[in-house]
Design an enzyme around this catalytic site. Sequence first.
Site, short mmCIF file in Angstrom:
data_model
loop_
_atom_site.label_atom_id
_atom_site.label_comp_id
_atom_site.label_asym_id
_atom_site.label_seq_id
_atom_site.Cartn_x
_atom_site.Cartn_y
_atom_site.Cartn_z
N LYS A 182 0.84 -1.21 0.00
CA LYS A 182 0.00 0.00 0.00
C LYS A 182 0.87 1.26 0.00
O LYS A 182 2.09 1.19 0.23
CB LYS A 182 -0.92 -0.01 1.22
CG LYS A 182 -0.20 0.03 2.56
CD LYS A 182 -1.18 -0.05 3.72
CE LYS A 182 -0.44 -0.03 5.05
NZ LYS A 182 -1.36 -0.07 6.20
N TYR A 220 13.17 31.71 4.76
CA TYR A 220 11.94 32.41 5.13
C TYR A 220 11.88 32.74 6.62
O TYR A 220 12.27 31.92 7.46
CB TYR A 220 10.72 31.55 4.78
CG TYR A 220 10.42 31.50 3.30
CD1 TYR A 220 10.22 32.65 2.55
CD2 TYR A 220 10.30 30.28 2.65
CE1 TYR A 220 9.94 32.60 1.20
CE2 TYR A 220 10.00 30.20 1.30
CZ TYR A 220 9.82 31.36 0.57
OH TYR A 220 9.53 31.31 -0.76
#
Length: 367
Positions: free
Chosen positions: A38, A264
Amino acid sequence: MSNIGETTLEIDLSALEHNFKYFKSKLNPQTKFLGVVKAFAYGTDMVVIAKKLEALGTDYFAVAYVKEGVLLRDAGITSPILVLHPQPINFGVLIDHCLEPSLYSPRILKLFLEHANEKKQTHYPVHLKFNTGLNRLGFWENDIDYILKTLDARNELKIKSIFSHLAASEDQGEREFSLTQISTFKKTANELKEKVDYSFFRHMLNTSGVLNYPEAQFEMVRSGIGLYGYGNHSEIDKHLKPVATLKTSISQIHKIEPGESVGYNRGYTSDGYRVTATLPIGHADGIGRQYGNGKATVIINGKHATIIGNVCMDMIMVDITHIDCKEGDEVIVFGKESSAESFANSSGTISYEILTAISQRVKRTVV
């Protein structure tokens, strides 16, 4: 045009084979093996991994959702595929692709029975999930009579297996709880066996369960994270090989003076003369903001370089003051040199999360 320096997730199929054989060596010869693929095979490449596992002799596959199973069928995978968390809206597609659903509640049983009837199915294989303590999905032990009453005199469905899931198989401090789960599951299986006139198989163990509770192999075991090189314990990891290595490169090098900031919101301010490298990978690639500001490191020329400042969408900056390197040099985010488990632990999470977080925009290559 050269691809040198492109951010890449390398998938090592020889490592996958090694891990598969390691877990198979822990099983009785007759015990079936289910490979969990999965989430793009834990962030790698579902089709590539499934094809290799099928060639190695994997008996079953498991996916979370129907869409994943369809992808495997379209790629030519013919082995049985268990869908662990199917949604009713996809039941028709599931049947069309010969996928096998986990039925885990009265509602899901009723709805799947209706779809099987509409598609005129006979003895369609289903797997009954029983909740023994994880409290996530599953019938309760006292649902057995309801299940059998619902299926009574109907031939659309046939129970292929019953299964459950250990909640803390890797934690020896919860051994008593795990043994209670196993005991409850045995009791449930025995009760169901007495009330149906055909045989089904049982499975409960996950990766850590295979290693810690070998007496509860039943007829099949399931392995997910272990196949990809992680055993939920450092002692087990020594026997495994990471399948995925995340690589990138240095785009640009900067010399930073004292008091200058990086990134940032000025997330990092230099306390002296520093040299930084900017790498073409960021939170859009799966390296979340939690790894910035000194939490995690990458490997450059065999040395650790700390991520500084805030992780950007497409870039991270690392401190290379102490490393002899140049623009274009290779960078290892995680892999054989420094494991995904170590990288994840730096920010209080687990290997599962970082592995499955790697964006599909990151190039995959097979080695």
